[in-house]
Design an enzyme around this catalytic site. Structure first.
Site, PDB file in Angstrom:
ATOM      1  N   ARG A 274      -3.324   8.696  -5.243  1.00 14.13           N
ATOM      2  CA  ARG A 274      -4.057   7.755  -6.085  1.00 14.13           C
ATOM      3  C   ARG A 274      -4.517   8.497  -7.336  1.00 14.13           C
ATOM      4  O   ARG A 274      -5.063   9.595  -7.236  1.00 14.13           O
ATOM      5  CB  ARG A 274      -5.261   7.251  -5.271  1.00 14.13           C
ATOM      6  CG  ARG A 274      -6.079   6.185  -5.909  1.00 14.13           C
ATOM      7  CD  ARG A 274      -5.425   4.816  -5.801  1.00 14.13           C
ATOM      8  NE  ARG A 274      -6.247   3.844  -6.491  1.00 14.13           N
ATOM      9  CZ  ARG A 274      -7.300   3.267  -5.962  1.00 14.13           C
ATOM     10  NH1 ARG A 274      -7.664   3.549  -4.721  1.00 14.13           N
ATOM     11  NH2 ARG A 274      -8.012   2.402  -6.655  1.00 14.13           N
TER      12      ARG A 274
ATOM     13  N   LYS B 149       0.869  -1.179   0.000  1.00 17.15           N
ATOM     14  CA  LYS B 149       0.000   0.000   0.000  1.00 17.15           C
ATOM     15  C   LYS B 149       0.899   1.220   0.000  1.00 17.15           C
ATOM     16  O   LYS B 149       1.621   1.457   0.955  1.00 17.15           O
ATOM     17  CB  LYS B 149      -0.886  -0.009   1.244  1.00 17.15           C
ATOM     18  CG  LYS B 149      -1.872   1.119   1.236  1.00 17.15           C
ATOM     19  CD  LYS B 149      -2.709   1.155   2.466  1.00 17.15           C
ATOM     20  CE  LYS B 149      -3.733   2.284   2.364  1.00 17.15           C
ATOM     21  NZ  LYS B 149      -3.182   3.532   1.827  1.00 17.15           N
TER      22      LYS B 149
ATOM     23  N   LYS C 242      -7.431  -2.745   2.979  1.00 17.85           N
ATOM     24  CA  LYS C 242      -6.088  -2.257   3.276  1.00 17.85           C
ATOM     25  C   LYS C 242      -5.710  -2.790   4.651  1.00 17.85           C
ATOM     26  O   LYS C 242      -6.522  -2.796   5.567  1.00 17.85           O
ATOM     27  CB  LYS C 242      -6.004  -0.733   3.211  1.00 17.85           C
ATOM     28  CG  LYS C 242      -7.079   0.009   3.928  1.00 17.85           C
ATOM     29  CD  LYS C 242      -6.980   1.505   3.634  1.00 17.85           C
ATOM     30  CE  LYS C 242      -8.153   2.237   4.285  1.00 17.85           C
ATOM     31  NZ  LYS C 242      -8.312   3.602   3.855  1.00 17.85           N
TER      32      LYS C 242
ATOM     33  N   GLU D 228      -0.721   4.922  -8.568  1.00 12.95           N
ATOM     34  CA  GLU D 228      -0.356   5.832  -7.487  1.00 12.95           C
ATOM     35  C   GLU D 228       0.827   6.673  -7.930  1.00 12.95           C
ATOM     36  O   GLU D 228       1.847   6.124  -8.369  1.00 12.95           O
ATOM     37  CB  GLU D 228       0.015   5.019  -6.238  1.00 12.95           C
ATOM     38  CG  GLU D 228       0.202   5.839  -4.988  1.00 12.95           C
ATOM     39  CD  GLU D 228      -0.986   5.697  -4.019  1.00 12.95           C
ATOM     40  OE1 GLU D 228      -1.826   4.804  -4.223  1.00 12.95           O
ATOM     41  OE2 GLU D 228      -1.059   6.493  -3.078  1.00 12.95           O
TER      42      GLU D 228
ATOM     43  N   ARG E 298      -7.432  11.387  -7.241  1.00  8.70           N
ATOM     44  CA  ARG E 298      -8.647  10.828  -6.661  1.00  8.70           C
ATOM     45  C   ARG E 298      -9.606  11.920  -6.252  1.00  8.70           C
ATOM     46  O   ARG E 298     -10.810  11.715  -6.178  1.00  8.70           O
ATOM     47  CB  ARG E 298      -8.294   9.965  -5.450  1.00  8.70           C
ATOM     48  CG  ARG E 298      -9.252   8.842  -5.283  1.00  8.70           C
ATOM     49  CD  ARG E 298      -9.012   8.188  -3.950  1.00  8.70           C
ATOM     50  NE  ARG E 298     -10.049   8.599  -3.033  1.00  8.70           N
ATOM     51  CZ  ARG E 298      -9.967   8.452  -1.741  1.00  8.70           C
ATOM     52  NH1 ARG E 298      -8.875   7.954  -1.192  1.00  8.70           N
ATOM     53  NH2 ARG E 298     -10.963   8.810  -0.976  1.00  8.70           N
TER      54      ARG E 298
END
Ligand SMILES: [Zn+2]
Ligand SMILES: [Zn+2]
Lengths: 357, 530
Positions: B234, B229, B400, B277, B249
């Protein structure tokens, strides 16, 4: 403050040396003249209380059976050691009074808490001419301008009706002495049954005995178990919010009635479903209007937005000063006082049980 | 304007999601398309540039109300919001306007931009005099560009779907990208056929919940693909019609801010959308997020910053290939195509296939996860094999699994002055998270973790955004989001949140997150030991 002021702030409260009594003391004193029965104005344990006739019953509920209370009708003067004392309606709660003191040609008026718009639960405010006017300033900002009480009651009843139609109970919060009864007086009993918290019910009785017409109410505790509360209105003090007691009414919608609900952020932070703007204190226009109608040449400002009101009055050429007291406005402090009163009421729940009408 | 002000009040009055959606749906069902378009525009947080400086609005309102400046300031301190203070202070109104929202916005509000001051003043006074108090409030909000009413885009999307009888995921997709609030737009938004002309439009991001408790509860480890992660931005990189678009995002088009990534576009086949990302990356290793923050918000990037904080795109997923929407395909199929694409583009310093973490048991996976911090990762992402690419946050397929310490994004809701050399600054903070009714509930207090410069900025924010005073504590507008870390967590009936945490501290200021996206009490409860 000046050396020859008729009232002087002391440890225990505002003291009148000439008459040897205190007005709204916050510590026990031999002789107290009290404006009204709220905890921040009437303290426990004084030797004697002088209060309005209209407010005697509620003062008794708060000060206890043993308290020595001298009741004085509005407008009739009493000589206390050479000081002419009279009480005049303040329109705040049942029996709330402004204390007028006259001594050697000087007239002081201590207004306690007051409100200008008349309501069904107490004698309306009457301005009293004076030289020195002691005023509260709980809502001493120009943003506070109350909508008409009729409009607010319409809103409350519409909310209640909508909750009823959605199969929910309505829990309406307002402090137990005064606000609750004023709310009750504005409810439309044709919508559904009305229940009250013990702390409220106890004072309802004092109001009814004092000749105030309230819709029929039942003590909520008495009908607690296994009851369906859909459509019911329950009136309770703010401290009841979020308690297991309040959760028993679920599904419910919770509303609060307070002047602070004027501000959106406050409404949202209280995290209640609805906030209704209804206060038993004077709003900004009412405050300025009242000061003007007293004709006072000097204004002493207590609890609330003291500095703001003092500055505003001075800029308008009125001699104004801040007067440090321990009085508190509507709000969290009032909640605290109410919470104490509530515990006390709960201890006597049996006493208040059953239906009264 | 009347209906829109009523809608605002209705949304403001309730904390219940169901009631908000209902109020929105009712509004969209009856609003003329031109009004509905503007309503959507404002409700989801778009705003025209501020047309009248709020200093001027204050000044004119104070004069109209006959209130001196200092008293306006006192009032503002109590209210915490200029638009509301003005609405409360203006003289009582006898009027209320029937004109539609679109009329007010298009013919009154927008023309104010660039008008001279006197014309602006007249227009504002005119508007105020025509409106009742709730309308004035909404108008002031529109004018000052600070329109927010606590509804998420998701709620607006749901209501639009209901009102128009369209699948909300389709509405969500159509709401992304660039559009103008016109009646035609509303027509397209709620149209039954999904032929799509806007080629810049990204897909709604698929989001993950945090793993609650033991991941073994998710079933066999073999059913999952694990990736690191990453702690970046993002984004979606899109190539269509010969153009390249990079969306964050937050639905911001950031193509120009990350030229390194934008140049990748030319190497992508026509009709491609990559979910990934943006990560600061130097000499083969990721840099801390704080470095990337130096680039967030910058519209233009100079040579120095490009050299010091270069970025890469870590590719997570392939949403569109050859112009075809792949989102319904199984995760492994999309990933296989993505791997092929990344290999074909062959720009290893710019486009990197998100590495997977392989483990044959949850224990081994947990051990691998512990290494996350050592390469600037926050933990693991678990993606269920065979899962589609969902719209928004859906429970079940993506999780996550962050490394300890526990971290939470919380909203600053109150502050208090510090002691000692910081006695003049607001340095002691109370942080809140969203409870089950979408109300902010205080959750932790934290004192340390910010730089002096950040403290100064927070202090200035607190002073400007005070709402209430309780003794030394100042409540503030819930706007700033911080990532907090803490070591232990336990149930506590003494705390309003029902939770107590040990050693909470501020990890960083999440300038990229609006308060609405802070964490929920529910997700924090998930961190409680079983
Ligand atoms: Zn009172
Ligand atoms: Zn008081």
């Amino acid at each position: 403050m000046n050396a020859d002021d008729l009232l002087k702030p002391t440890d225990a409260g505002l003291y009148c040396e000439a008459g040897d009594f205190h007005v709204d003391p916050w510590k026990p004193v031999p002789q107290a003249v009290v404006t009204h029965a709220h905890a921040d104005h009437a303290c426990w344990g004084c030797g004697r209380y002088l209060g309005s006739e209209e407010g005697e019953r509620v003062l008794r509920v708060r000060m206890g059976r043993e308290a020595v209370i001298d009741a004085l009708p509005y407008g009739s003067p009493l000589d206390v050691n050479g000081v002419r004392v009279s009480l005049h309606p303040a329109g705040h709660i049942l029996g709330s009074a402004q204390v007028r003191l006259e001594h050697r040609g000087r007239v002081w008026v201590v207004s306690g808490d007051y409100k200008v718009e008349p309501d069904a639960t107490c004698t309306p405010f009457e301005p009293v001419r004076c030289d020195v006017f002691v005023t509260e300033s709980t809502f001493g900002l120009p943003i506070y301008r109350w909508p008409s009480q009729a409009a607010v009651f319409d809103e409350i009843n519409a909310w209640w009706r909508a909750n009823r139609d959605a199969g929910k109970a309505s829990l309406l919060l307002g402090y137990a002495l005064g606000k609750s009864q004023r709310l009750l007086s504005g409810l439309d009993p044709s919508i559904g049954p009305i229940y009250t918290h013990g702390a409220v019910e106890k004072l309802n009785r004092a109001y009814r005995e004092g000749g105030v017409a309230l819709p029929p109410t039942s003590y909520a505790g008495a009908a607690m178990k296994g009851k369906g509360w859909a459509g019911a209105m329950i009136v309770a003090p703010p401290s009841a919010h979020g308690t297991p007691w309040a959760r028993k009414f679920a599904p419910l919608s919770t509303g609060i009635a307070s002047g602070w609900m004027t501000i959106r952020g406050t409404r949202r932070r209280k995290a209640l479903d609805r906030g209704f703007v209804l206060s038993d204190h004077v709003d900004w226009p009412g405050l300025l209007g009242s000061i003007e109608s007293t004709g006072a040449s000097r204004v002493l400002v207590t609890h609330g937005y003291t500095a703001v009101v003092v500055r505003y009055l001075r800029e308008r050429g009125i001699a104004a000063e801040a007067l440090a007291t321990r009085y508190e406005g509507e709000g969290d402090a009032q909640d605290r006082a109410e919470a104490e009163a509530m515990e006390e009421a709960e201890a006597q729940e049996v006493d208040a049980g059953g239906t009264t009408a | 304007m009347r209906d829109f002000a009523r809608l605002y009040a209705a949304l403001d009055e309730t904390t219940r999601t169901g009631e908000k959606v209902e109020a929105l749906t009712r509004y969209f069902e009856q609003a003329p398309p031109a009004d509905a378009a503007w309503a959507v525009y404002f409700l989801i947080g778009r705003k025209p540039k501020q047309v009248v400086p709020s200093k001027k609005i204050r000044e004119w309102a104070a004069a109209e109300a006959g209130v001196p400046d200092w008293l306006f300031q006192e009032s503002y301190d109590a209210v915490g919001d200029v638009a509301e203070t003005v609405a409360l202070l203006l003289p009582p109104s006898e009027h209320s306007t029937d004109l539609p929202l679109a009329e007010w916005v298009e013919n009154r509000l927008l023309p104010l931009r660039g008008a001279d001051e006197e014309a602006q003043r007249f227009a504002m006074l005119d508007a105020w005099r025509a409106m009742d108090r709730p309308q004035r409030f909404v108008w002031n909000k529109l004018i000052s560009g600070g329109f927010r009413v606590g509804v998420s885009q998701q709620l607006v999307t749901r209501a639009l779907g209901k009102a128009g009888g369209v699948d909300p995921t389709v509405v969500a997709h159509r709401l992304m990208g660039d559009w103008e609030p016109t009646p035609e737009f509303i027509g397209r938004l709620l149209a039954a056929d999904s032929a799509d002309s806007d080629h810049s439009r990204p897909y709604p991001f698929c989001l993950a919940y945090g793993v609650e408790g033991d991941p073994a509860a998710l079933g066999s480890v073999d059913d999952w693909v694990a990736e690191w992660k990453w702690d970046g931005i993002r984004s979606q990189l899109i190539r269509r019609g010969g153009d390249t678009f990079l969306w964050s995002r937050g639905e911001e088009l950031v193509t120009d801010r990350y030229p390194e990534i934008a140049t990748l576009g030319a190497s992508l086949p026509e009709g491609t959308a990559i979910d990934g990302e943006i990560l600061p990356y130097l000499d083969g290793t990721p840099l801390p997020f704080a470095q990337l923050q130096r680039r967030i918000g910058r519209k233009t990037v100079g040579k120095t910053i490009l050299a010091e904080v270069p970025v890469v795109l870590i590719a997570y997923d392939l949403l569109e290939s050859d112009g075809r929407d792949l989102r319904a395909e199984p995760f492994e199929a999309r990933r296989a195509r993505l791997a092929e694409l990344v290999a074909r583009v062959d720009r290893p310093g710019r486009l990197i296939l998100s590495p997977t973490v392989v483990a044959d048991s949850w224990e081994a996976m947990a051990a691998a996860r512990l290494a996350a911090r050592s390469h600037q990762s926050e933990g693991l992402m678990l993606k269920r094999r065979g899962s589609p690419y969902h719209v928004g946050r859906k429970r079940g397929d993506w999780w996550k699994w962050k490394v300890d310490p526990f971290t939470v994004d919380a909203v600053l809701t109150a502050a208090q002055r510090g002691s000692g050399k910081r006695a003049s600054l607001y340095t002691d903070y109370t942080f809140s998270v969203w409870d089950d009714d979408r109300r902010l509930v205080p959750f932790a207090k934290a004192y340390s973790g910010l730089t002096d410069a950040e403290i100064a900025r927070v202090d200035a924010f607190v002073r400007r955004n005070m709402v209430e005073k309780f003794g030394p504590v100042r409540t503030v507008k819930p706007e700033l989001v911080f990532e907090l870390a803490f070591e232990g967590i336990q149930r506590s009936p003494r705390h309003k949140s029902g939770i107590a945490v040990r050693f909470p501290r501020i990890l960083r200021w999440r300038l990229d997150k609006p308060a609405e996206e802070a964490d929920t009490l529910e997700s924090i409860r998930g961190m409680l030991p079983a």
